[in-house]
Motif scaffolding. Structure first.
Motif, mmCIF file in Angstrom:
data_model
loop_
_atom_site.group_PDB
_atom_site.id
_atom_site.type_symbol
_atom_site.label_atom_id
_atom_site.label_comp_id
_atom_site.label_asym_id
_atom_site.label_seq_id
_atom_site.Cartn_x
_atom_site.Cartn_y
_atom_site.Cartn_z
ATOM 1 N N UNK A 242 4.074 -17.188 3.757
ATOM 2 C CA UNK A 242 3.642 -15.786 3.765
ATOM 3 C C UNK A 242 4.470 -14.968 2.790
ATOM 4 N N UNK A 243 5.774 -15.195 2.760
ATOM 5 C CA UNK A 243 6.632 -14.427 1.856
ATOM 6 C C UNK A 243 6.289 -14.695 0.399
ATOM 7 N N UNK A 244 5.970 -15.944 0.067
ATOM 8 C CA UNK A 244 5.545 -16.232 -1.312
ATOM 9 C C UNK A 244 4.247 -15.505 -1.639
ATOM 10 N N UNK A 245 3.326 -15.477 -0.679
ATOM 11 C CA UNK A 245 2.068 -14.754 -0.885
ATOM 12 C C UNK A 245 2.335 -13.277 -1.123
ATOM 13 N N UNK A 246 3.226 -12.700 -0.328
ATOM 14 C CA UNK A 246 3.556 -11.281 -0.481
ATOM 15 C C UNK A 246 4.218 -11.012 -1.832
ATOM 16 N N UNK A 247 5.131 -11.884 -2.244
ATOM 17 C CA UNK A 247 5.774 -11.713 -3.557
ATOM 18 C C UNK A 247 4.742 -11.778 -4.680
ATOM 19 N N UNK A 248 3.821 -12.725 -4.575
ATOM 20 C CA UNK A 248 2.778 -12.850 -5.600
ATOM 21 C C UNK A 248 1.912 -11.595 -5.644
ATOM 22 N N UNK A 249 1.597 -11.043 -4.474
ATOM 23 C CA UNK A 249 0.804 -9.807 -4.446
ATOM 24 C C UNK A 249 1.577 -8.637 -5.044
ATOM 25 N N UNK A 250 2.869 -8.563 -4.757
ATOM 26 C CA UNK A 250 3.680 -7.497 -5.340
ATOM 27 C C UNK A 250 3.683 -7.594 -6.862
ATOM 28 N N UNK A 251 3.817 -8.810 -7.380
ATOM 29 C CA UNK A 251 3.811 -8.997 -8.833
ATOM 30 C C UNK A 251 2.460 -8.624 -9.423
ATOM 31 N N UNK A 252 1.375 -9.046 -8.775
ATOM 32 C CA UNK A 252 0.037 -8.768 -9.294
ATOM 33 C C UNK A 252 -0.268 -7.276 -9.305
ATOM 34 N N UNK A 253 0.323 -6.544 -8.383
ATOM 35 C CA UNK A 253 0.083 -5.098 -8.279
ATOM 36 C C UNK A 253 1.102 -4.279 -9.071
ATOM 37 N N UNK A 254 1.999 -4.957 -9.783
ATOM 38 C CA UNK A 254 2.999 -4.249 -10.582
ATOM 39 C C UNK A 254 4.076 -3.582 -9.749
ATOM 40 N N UNK A 255 4.335 -4.127 -8.564
ATOM 41 C CA UNK A 255 5.301 -3.506 -7.653
ATOM 42 C C UNK A 255 6.514 -4.400 -7.385
ATOM 43 N N UNK A 256 6.639 -5.491 -8.120
ATOM 44 C CA UNK A 256 7.700 -6.460 -7.838
ATOM 45 C C UNK A 256 9.092 -5.862 -7.995
ATOM 46 N N UNK A 257 9.232 -4.867 -8.871
ATOM 47 C CA UNK A 257 10.565 -4.282 -9.086
ATOM 48 C C UNK A 257 10.971 -3.331 -7.964
ATOM 49 N N UNK A 258 10.040 -3.010 -7.060
ATOM 50 C CA UNK A 258 10.365 -2.097 -5.956
ATOM 51 C C UNK A 258 10.183 -2.749 -4.593
ATOM 52 N N UNK A 259 9.977 -4.061 -4.579
ATOM 53 C CA UNK A 259 9.753 -4.760 -3.313
ATOM 54 C C UNK A 259 10.567 -6.045 -3.283
ATOM 55 N N UNK A 260 11.189 -6.301 -2.148
ATOM 56 C CA UNK A 260 11.858 -7.574 -1.946
ATOM 57 C C UNK A 260 11.422 -8.136 -0.596
ATOM 58 N N UNK B 271 0.838 -1.200 0.000
ATOM 59 C CA UNK B 271 0.000 0.000 0.000
ATOM 60 C C UNK B 271 0.874 1.253 0.000
ATOM 61 N N UNK B 272 1.939 1.239 0.798
ATOM 62 C CA UNK B 272 2.839 2.393 0.842
ATOM 63 C C UNK B 272 3.586 2.573 -0.469
ATOM 64 N N UNK B 273 4.070 1.489 -1.051
ATOM 65 C CA UNK B 273 4.773 1.603 -2.335
ATOM 66 C C UNK B 273 3.833 2.097 -3.428
ATOM 67 N N UNK B 274 2.572 1.707 -3.337
ATOM 68 C CA UNK B 274 1.579 2.179 -4.308
ATOM 69 C C UNK B 274 1.388 3.691 -4.202
ATOM 70 N N UNK B 275 1.508 4.221 -2.975
ATOM 71 C CA UNK B 275 1.270 5.644 -2.735
ATOM 72 C C UNK B 275 2.525 6.502 -2.895
ATOM 73 N N UNK B 276 3.710 5.885 -2.803
ATOM 74 C CA UNK B 276 4.958 6.653 -2.851
ATOM 75 C C UNK B 276 5.754 6.220 -4.078
ATOM 76 N N UNK B 277 5.560 6.866 -5.214
ATOM 77 C CA UNK B 277 6.275 6.478 -6.432
ATOM 78 C C UNK B 277 7.790 6.547 -6.218
#
Length: 293
Positions: free
Chosen positions: A158-176, A139-145
């Motif tokens: 849980x980490x796999x779930x979070x990675x999948x959510x990051x990918x689905x939201x187009x944020x995988x390149x800014x989240x690890x 949510x924060x990465x979505x709000x802070x370009x």
């Protein structure tokens, strides 16, 4: 046993399901019935209204009966559907993640307020301790370009779930995402450290609603004998990894905010604003900052 939804129209099925849920003394029976019916049929609200007179197929009636049985047994709607909206974004869930709740959006609100006050000229770095589904971080990465974030969790699922959510939201390149206890594997400095840690006292868990005690992971709920074990661990770790002027923002359980502030002060953080209340008026988000040189 015959299926009570067989041969019903969409509108009749909605009413029948709502009646079942009310009889089971479930809150928000009407809303749950609409959501579950829409999911069983693959229709949004407009589709349900437009096709109200159409009869359910056998497959649809069977799926709806399965959903109804699970909900009446106490399984939350979000668990049945495997997804939950948070901060207007869709998040997939797994057995290792909490269902993100509106109360936790208070942490996001306070973190954004602090970020906007700082007006940083560099790339913002965020750490989310105990990330679960990744809801707060993403949510924060979505709000802070341009911001970059790291989420930690003990659970690989849980980490796999979070990675999948990051990918689905187009944020995988800014989240690890990193497997570790709290912030142990992280290197700073971070501008924002956020967390919704486990804070329910161990003895209170059996008293929680069936939706929580039977379906949320206890690892993400159990805060130890007094509910503060996670805060005692993560606050000193976060302090070490914060940049000067950086802020720690955590979610608090009811009645815990002042004691958390005391723990923050003991870690040499500066508590410079009151806790943020949630919609129920509970002090829900607590923050402190690291002193600047």
């Amino acid at each position: 046993m015959s299926n009570p939804f067989t041969g019903l129209s969409i509108e009749s099925a909605r009413r029948a399901l709502a009646a079942q849920l009310r009889s089971a003394q479930l809150d928000e029976a009407e809303l749950d019935a609409r959501i579950l019916l829409g999911a069983a049929l693959g229709l949004d609200l407009t589709g349900l209204v437009a096709q109200a007179a159409r009869l359910l197929t056998e497959t649809e009636a069977s799926r709806l009966a399965q959903y109804a049985g699970r909900r009446i047994a106490g399984e939350p709607v979000a668990r049945i559907l495997g997804t939950r909206e948070f901060w207007g974004l869709p998040f997939r869930l797994s057995e290792a993640t909490l269902v993100p709740r509106p109360d936790t959006e208070t942490v996001v609100e306070l973190a954004l307020e602090i970020f906007r006050e700082r007006q940083a000229s560099h790339q913002i770095r965020i750490a989310d301790i105990g990330t679960g589904s990744g809801a707060i971080l993403l949510a924060l990465l979505h709000e802070i370009p341009g911001a970059f974030g790291v989420g930690t969790d003990l659970s690989l699922t849980a980490l796999k779930t979070a990675r999948d959510n990051a990918a689905a939201l187009g944020l995988a390149d800014r989240a690890s995402f990193v497997a570790c206890s709290y912030a142990a594997a992280l290197r700073g400095p971070f501008d924002l450290v956020v967390s919704n840690p486990p804070y329910i006292p161990s003895a209170e868990i059996p008293k929680l609603s069936i939706e929580v005690r039977e379906h949320d992971p206890h690892l993400a709920l159990d805060g130890g004998n007094d509910g503060y074990d996670a805060y005692r661990a993560l606050i000193p770790q976060a302090t070490e990894r914060l940049a000067p002027g950086g802020a720690l923002i955590v979610e608090a359980g009811q009645g815990q905010a002042r004691n958390i502030e005391t723990l923050m002060t003991a870690a040499a953080l500066v508590v410079d604003r009151p806790p943020r209340t949630d919609l129920a008026g509970i002090l829900r988000a607590v923050s402190a900052r690291k002193k600047s040189p």
